[in-house]
Design a protein around this motif. Structure first.
Motif, mmCIF file in Angstrom:
data_model
loop_
_atom_site.group_PDB
_atom_site.id
_atom_site.type_symbol
_atom_site.label_atom_id
_atom_site.label_comp_id
_atom_site.label_asym_id
_atom_site.label_seq_id
_atom_site.Cartn_x
_atom_site.Cartn_y
_atom_site.Cartn_z
ATOM 1 N N TYR A 203 0.825 -1.204 0.000
ATOM 2 C CA TYR A 203 0.000 0.000 0.000
ATOM 3 C C TYR A 203 0.864 1.260 0.000
ATOM 4 O O TYR A 203 0.527 2.250 -0.664
ATOM 5 C CB TYR A 203 -0.956 0.010 1.185
ATOM 6 C CG TYR A 203 -1.950 1.154 1.106
ATOM 7 C CD1 TYR A 203 -2.952 1.153 0.140
ATOM 8 C CD2 TYR A 203 -1.867 2.242 1.968
ATOM 9 C CE1 TYR A 203 -3.852 2.204 0.048
ATOM 10 C CE2 TYR A 203 -2.768 3.293 1.876
ATOM 11 C CZ TYR A 203 -3.755 3.260 0.908
ATOM 12 O OH TYR A 203 -4.628 4.306 0.802
ATOM 13 N N ARG A 204 1.971 1.224 0.722
ATOM 14 C CA ARG A 204 2.886 2.378 0.690
ATOM 15 C C ARG A 204 3.375 2.624 -0.732
ATOM 16 O O ARG A 204 3.494 3.782 -1.167
ATOM 17 C CB ARG A 204 4.062 2.151 1.639
ATOM 18 C CG ARG A 204 3.711 2.354 3.105
ATOM 19 C CD ARG A 204 4.962 2.506 3.958
ATOM 20 N NE ARG A 204 5.748 1.289 4.010
ATOM 21 C CZ ARG A 204 5.584 0.341 4.925
ATOM 22 N NH1 ARG A 204 4.649 0.464 5.860
ATOM 23 N NH2 ARG A 204 6.344 -0.742 4.918
ATOM 24 N N ALA A 205 3.656 1.556 -1.468
ATOM 25 C CA ALA A 205 4.099 1.710 -2.851
ATOM 26 C C ALA A 205 3.003 2.323 -3.718
ATOM 27 O O ALA A 205 3.276 3.152 -4.597
ATOM 28 C CB ALA A 205 4.526 0.352 -3.417
ATOM 29 N N LEU A 206 1.754 1.927 -3.472
ATOM 30 C CA LEU A 206 0.633 2.477 -4.242
ATOM 31 C C LEU A 206 0.445 3.966 -3.972
ATOM 32 O O LEU A 206 -0.156 4.669 -4.784
ATOM 33 C CB LEU A 206 -0.661 1.737 -3.898
ATOM 34 C CG LEU A 206 -0.695 0.229 -4.133
ATOM 35 C CD1 LEU A 206 -2.053 -0.333 -3.748
ATOM 36 C CD2 LEU A 206 -0.362 -0.101 -5.569
ATOM 37 N N CYS A 207 0.937 4.433 -2.837
ATOM 38 C CA CYS A 207 0.777 5.842 -2.446
ATOM 39 C C CYS A 207 1.888 6.735 -2.986
ATOM 40 O O CYS A 207 1.923 7.929 -2.670
ATOM 41 C CB CYS A 207 0.730 5.961 -0.919
ATOM 42 S SG CYS A 207 -0.808 5.341 -0.193
ATOM 43 N N HIS A 208 2.779 6.192 -3.777
ATOM 44 C CA HIS A 208 3.886 6.971 -4.332
ATOM 45 C C HIS A 208 3.840 6.979 -5.855
ATOM 46 O O HIS A 208 3.552 5.959 -6.487
ATOM 47 C CB HIS A 208 5.230 6.414 -3.863
ATOM 48 C CG HIS A 208 5.563 6.759 -2.450
ATOM 49 N ND1 HIS A 208 5.000 6.091 -1.367
ATOM 50 C CD2 HIS A 208 6.368 7.723 -1.929
ATOM 51 C CE1 HIS A 208 5.468 6.629 -0.248
ATOM 52 N NE2 HIS A 208 6.295 7.605 -0.552
ATOM 53 N N GLY A 209 4.103 8.148 -6.412
ATOM 54 C CA GLY A 209 4.202 8.303 -7.855
ATOM 55 C C GLY A 209 5.657 8.329 -8.294
ATOM 56 O O GLY A 209 6.577 8.175 -7.483
ATOM 57 N N ARG A 210 5.847 8.564 -9.576
ATOM 58 C CA ARG A 210 7.190 8.427 -10.155
ATOM 59 C C ARG A 210 7.426 9.535 -11.174
ATOM 60 O O ARG A 210 6.574 9.794 -12.034
ATOM 61 C CB ARG A 210 7.293 7.051 -10.820
ATOM 62 C CG ARG A 210 8.612 6.725 -11.492
ATOM 63 C CD ARG A 210 8.477 5.353 -12.133
ATOM 64 N NE ARG A 210 9.651 4.952 -12.876
ATOM 65 C CZ ARG A 210 10.561 4.098 -12.458
ATOM 66 N NH1 ARG A 210 10.433 3.520 -11.278
ATOM 67 N NH2 ARG A 210 11.608 3.771 -13.205
ATOM 68 N N VAL A 211 8.577 10.183 -11.080
ATOM 69 C CA VAL A 211 9.026 11.170 -12.069
ATOM 70 C C VAL A 211 10.253 10.606 -12.748
ATOM 71 O O VAL A 211 11.256 10.304 -12.094
ATOM 72 C CB VAL A 211 9.371 12.517 -11.413
ATOM 73 C CG1 VAL A 211 9.858 13.507 -12.485
ATOM 74 C CG2 VAL A 211 8.184 13.093 -10.660
ATOM 75 N N GLU A 212 10.170 10.429 -14.071
ATOM 76 C CA GLU A 212 11.309 9.935 -14.845
ATOM 77 C C GLU A 212 11.867 11.074 -15.695
ATOM 78 O O GLU A 212 11.136 11.701 -16.467
ATOM 79 C CB GLU A 212 10.872 8.790 -15.754
ATOM 80 C CG GLU A 212 10.365 7.560 -14.999
ATOM 81 C CD GLU A 212 9.790 6.531 -15.934
ATOM 82 O OE1 GLU A 212 10.569 5.720 -16.474
ATOM 83 O OE2 GLU A 212 8.567 6.557 -16.143
#
Length: 216
Positions: A203-212
């Motif tokens: 769930y913690r992973a689902l709460c984070h987005g990603r900038v590439e």
């Protein structure tokens, strides 16, 4: 070479505004991201881009102030982990295991569908497999009755096991035709055997987005 960084869901609005001004982000709903000059931004899965979203401005205008209520369901043969979250915070968790896996590492239900009935231990394994499905569905119904129905249900499970879960009687509320069917979101991650710790990390992973950053 491209590199990336992550951001928390509470940073989504401000970060996307900033990057939108700086990089001219355009929405890619089918890819679940925004693409701009030298950068790709994927919002947290708890803040998905709607298929009908036409622009960054539209996404930001419709972005809620908090996450609402989420249910996480992780399942593998013989193991289940559940989590209920409100505004990104843990409310309830539950995990349990049952003896349903044969010595070959295959679940009894899978074995029966491919090889026929086993002579040893099959009755116990089948009973345990059904009991785990029933317990999972019951706990989900109980939480929905106590806390209210979740706005999104994130799940990770083998296709056959998930099909068995939604066929339980009475079924969980996200079964086909149920009130939560449209809230289902499959978790696009390879997950280990479900435990409470694994579920919380997921769930913690689902709460984070990603900038590439694509041009570096």
């Amino acid at each position: 070479m491209a590199h990336h960084e992550t951001f928390h869901w509470e940073e989504t609005h401000g970060l996307l505004e900033e990057l939108g001004d700086e990089h001219g982000l355009e929405v890619r709903p089918g890819e679940g991201c925004f693409l701009g000059d030298g950068v790709r931004v994927t919002p947290p899965l708890v803040q998905p881009i709607a298929a009908t979203c036409g622009s960054l401005g539209e996404f930001l205008d419709e972005l809620p102030l908090d996450l609402g209520r989420h249910l996480v369901v992780l399942m593998q043969a013989g193991a289940t982990a559940l989590g209920l979250f409100e505004a990104g915070l843990e409310v309830r968790t539950k995990s349990f295991k049952r003896y349903v896996v044969r010595g070959t590492g295959r679940s009894q239900t899978t074995h029966l569908k491919t090889r026929g009935k086993s002579r040893y231990g099959s009755r116990l394994r089948l009973q345990n497999a059904q009991l785990m499905l029933d317990e999972t569905a019951e706990r989900i119904r109980d939480w929905a009755a106590e806390y209210g129905e979740p706005e999104r249900v994130f799940y990770g499970a083998p296709v056959r096991l998930w099909a068995d879960l939604v066929r339980t009687s009475p079924p969980p509320p996200f079964a086909p035709g149920g009130p939560l069917e449209s809230t289902l979101v499959r978790i696009p991650l390879d997950l280990p055997v479900p435990t409470t710790a694994v579920m919380l990390r997921t769930y913690r992973a689902l709460c984070h987005g990603r900038v590439e950053h694509l041009d570096e």
